[in-house]
Design an enzyme around this catalytic site. Structure first.
Site, mmCIF file in Angstrom:
data_model
loop_
_atom_site.group_PDB
_atom_site.id
_atom_site.type_symbol
_atom_site.label_atom_id
_atom_site.label_comp_id
_atom_site.label_asym_id
_atom_site.label_seq_id
_atom_site.Cartn_x
_atom_site.Cartn_y
_atom_site.Cartn_z
ATOM 1 N N GLY A 59 1.048 -0.910 0.098
ATOM 2 C CA GLY A 59 0.261 0.337 -0.491
ATOM 3 C C GLY A 59 0.485 1.259 -0.274
ATOM 4 O O GLY A 59 1.875 1.445 0.068
ATOM 5 N N CYS A 86 4.788 -6.217 2.767
ATOM 6 C CA CYS A 86 5.147 -4.979 2.460
ATOM 7 C C CYS A 86 4.416 -4.330 3.731
ATOM 8 O O CYS A 86 4.239 -4.353 4.881
ATOM 9 C CB CYS A 86 4.904 -4.052 0.970
ATOM 10 S SG CYS A 86 6.210 -2.508 1.208
ATOM 11 N N TYR A 87 3.053 -3.278 2.648
ATOM 12 C CA TYR A 87 2.311 -3.399 3.680
ATOM 13 C C TYR A 87 1.767 -3.887 4.717
ATOM 14 O O TYR A 87 1.002 -3.785 5.373
ATOM 15 C CB TYR A 87 1.475 -1.623 3.014
ATOM 16 C CG TYR A 87 0.268 -0.415 4.436
ATOM 17 C CD1 TYR A 87 0.779 0.225 4.471
ATOM 18 C CD2 TYR A 87 -1.024 -1.044 4.329
ATOM 19 C CE1 TYR A 87 0.162 0.960 5.239
ATOM 20 C CE2 TYR A 87 -1.496 -0.587 4.917
ATOM 21 C CZ TYR A 87 -0.810 0.380 5.503
ATOM 22 O OH TYR A 87 -2.502 1.154 6.110
ATOM 23 N N HIS A 173 9.138 -7.502 -2.048
ATOM 24 C CA HIS A 173 7.861 -7.308 -2.905
ATOM 25 C C HIS A 173 7.930 -9.291 -3.693
ATOM 26 O O HIS A 173 9.134 -8.792 -4.536
ATOM 27 C CB HIS A 173 7.634 -6.215 -3.956
ATOM 28 C CG HIS A 173 7.013 -4.924 -2.945
ATOM 29 N ND1 HIS A 173 5.251 -5.410 -3.312
ATOM 30 C CD2 HIS A 173 7.700 -4.116 -2.625
ATOM 31 C CE1 HIS A 173 5.511 -4.284 -2.810
ATOM 32 N NE2 HIS A 173 6.481 -3.528 -1.869
ATOM 33 N N GLU A 175 6.104 -10.089 -5.791
ATOM 34 C CA GLU A 175 5.499 -10.515 -7.157
ATOM 35 C C GLU A 175 6.292 -9.748 -7.969
ATOM 36 O O GLU A 175 5.789 -9.863 -9.392
ATOM 37 C CB GLU A 175 4.068 -9.599 -6.581
ATOM 38 C CG GLU A 175 3.989 -8.370 -6.400
ATOM 39 C CD GLU A 175 4.192 -8.083 -5.162
ATOM 40 O OE1 GLU A 175 3.766 -6.163 -5.180
ATOM 41 O OE2 GLU A 175 4.683 -8.438 -5.034
ATOM 42 N N ASP A 231 -10.039 -10.480 -27.157
ATOM 43 C CA ASP A 231 -11.037 -10.682 -25.724
ATOM 44 C C ASP A 231 -12.232 -10.781 -26.625
ATOM 45 O O ASP A 231 -13.151 -12.431 -26.311
ATOM 46 C CB ASP A 231 -12.097 -9.613 -24.858
ATOM 47 C CG ASP A 231 -10.225 -8.577 -24.519
ATOM 48 O OD1 ASP A 231 -9.174 -9.822 -24.655
ATOM 49 O OD2 ASP A 231 -10.453 -7.505 -24.572
ATOM 50 N N LYS A 370 -5.835 -10.582 -19.499
ATOM 51 C CA LYS A 370 -5.913 -10.653 -20.697
ATOM 52 C C LYS A 370 -4.880 -11.751 -20.998
ATOM 53 O O LYS A 370 -4.583 -12.077 -21.952
ATOM 54 C CB LYS A 370 -4.851 -9.028 -21.070
ATOM 55 C CG LYS A 370 -4.299 -9.025 -22.862
ATOM 56 C CD LYS A 370 -5.726 -8.886 -23.309
ATOM 57 C CE LYS A 370 -5.888 -8.429 -24.201
ATOM 58 N NZ LYS A 370 -7.089 -7.953 -24.575
#
Length: 408
Positions: A59, A86-87, A173, A175, A231, A370
């Site tokens: 955050g 993190c946050y 992080h 990710e 899509d 996506k």
């Protein structure tokens, strides 16, 4: 209709700063279904969703700020494994009587991490590794019951765990690509701490989607606006696999496609997939409406309005259709503004349809990112040049084009 409605799921609590979508994607890359939920979600709402794990995102603020985002503390008492990032790591410490401090030694960018004791998150990984940090505050004292498992030069509690309650936190992080072993850390949380099964695959997405479409549509007929983009193309192929000849696709050729794209749509969906395809040649109508228009936003509105009007006219000839197929994706819903997240930009396929529309919506891609849509498209046999097309054909090109759109 939602893909994965009855699946094992991990909830990603969005604390802002645009981390949640990336975390959710990384969870799915580990073949576990993820769902982004708002930061004010309650313990009872979590219990209703019955997740096998929860990830608290990073955050933008401090847990001590006046407008700081907090978590319902009862969520940490549900017995569900939780990973704070993190946050989110600091939120766990703050909620469970640990200490979060402004150390005066902020960490930003690549940082050396040392694993100091056995850990569910780091088992089998190097004791010394590089991680990506982005914080000013730090957990200076873990909550009761937690043990410190890793540190950096300026984060004395760079990672912590409570094995009994299956609660974990990392200051870095995992990710992002700049944390080389980050995906391994997430996988260990998912597969070892949460005991998640790797069942979220392209094949399972297709199988579940087909079953859901068949259950929703039954013996009724459906109509799909096929643009030639990724899509709508994947949505059409998926729904056709589910209900076959009950589907009619309407391809509005507005004259704004790249050379050869209209022919490719015809070949792919009529010749190869044997879909009932209505090809509407409306180039004159669109080009006349766009004559002399140079402002991108005006172009967008003119094209969108004309597409709807043309589609309505064609749909009137298919009054026996009860369903409208849309290619709406998960990010479209999130970015258009919901309780989950602030509005980033509006999407024409989220809340952009007439309120008096008689057709019910079939949205087979609504839960997919996506990259998942592209992978499903390849699995369904769509041509590579359609699946990986950039940017969106037609209207997107007209908007990007500088000046007015002429026939030349």
């Amino acid at each position: 209709m939602q893909v994965g409605a009855d699946r094992e799921r991990v909830l990603v609590v969005d604390f802002g700063a645009q981390y949640a979508q990336l975390i959710a994607r990384r969870v799915r890359e580990a073949h576990v279904f993820s769902e982004i939920v708002p930061r004010d979600i309650t313990a009872s709402e979590v219990r209703e969703r019955a997740p096998i794990g929860i990830v608290l995102s990073g955050g933008p603020a401090s847990v001590y700020a006046e407008d700081a985002y907090h978590l319902d503390p009862e969520i940490l008492r549900l017995g569900i494994p939780v990973l704070g990032i993190c946050y989110g790591h600091q939120v766990i410490a703050h909620a469970l009587e640990g200490r979060v401090s402004r150390t005066g030694k902020a960490e930003f960018g690549k940082t050396g991490l040392t694993v100091e004791r056995p850990s569910a998150l780091f088992e089998g990984l190097p004791d010394d590794q590089t991680v990506w940090m982005s914080h000013r505050d730090a957990v200076s004292e873990p909550p009761p019951g937690f043990r410190v498992t890793a540190r950096t030069p300026d984060s004395p509690v760079a990672a912590m765990e409570d094995p009994d309650r299956r609660l974990c936190g990392v200051q870095f992080h995992p990710e992002v690509a700049h944390t080389p072993f980050g995906q391994d850390v997430l996988k260990r949380f998912l597969h070892e701490v949460c005991s998640a099964r790797p069942t979220w695959t392209n094949a399972s997405i297709i199988e579940e989607s087909i079953a859901a479409v068949r259950e929703q549509v039954g013996d009724a007929k459906a109509i799909c606006g096929l643009s030639g983009g990724v899509d709508s193309g994947v949505a059409a192929a998926l729904v056709h696999k589910a209900i076959g000849d009950q589907l009619t696709c309407v391809f509005i050729d507005h004259g704004l496609l790249r050379e050869g794209e209209a022919e490719q749509v015809e070949e792919t969906f009529r010749a190869n997939f044997h879909i009932d395809l209505v090809h509407v040649e409306a180039a004159d109508r669109f080009l006349d409406a766009l004559a002399g228009v140079t402002d991108p936003e005006r172009k967008r509105k003119i094209i969108g309005e004309t597409v709807i009007r043309v589609f309505e006219e064609v749909a009137a000839d298919h009054s026996d259709a009860a369903f409208l197929v849309q290619g709406t994706l998960y990010p479209d819903v999130i970015e258009s503004g919901t309780r989950v997240a602030a509005k980033i930009k509006s999407h024409h396929n989220v809340g952009g349809l007439p309120e008096d529309m008689a057709l019910d919506l079939v949205v087979p891609l609504r839960d997919l990112f996506k990259d998942e849509v592209r992978a499903v498209g390849e699995e369904l046999g769509l041509p590579e040049e359609l699946v990986w097309r950039q940017p969106f054909p037609g209207p997107g090109l007209a908007v990007r084009f500088i000046g007015d759109v002429t026939r030349e």
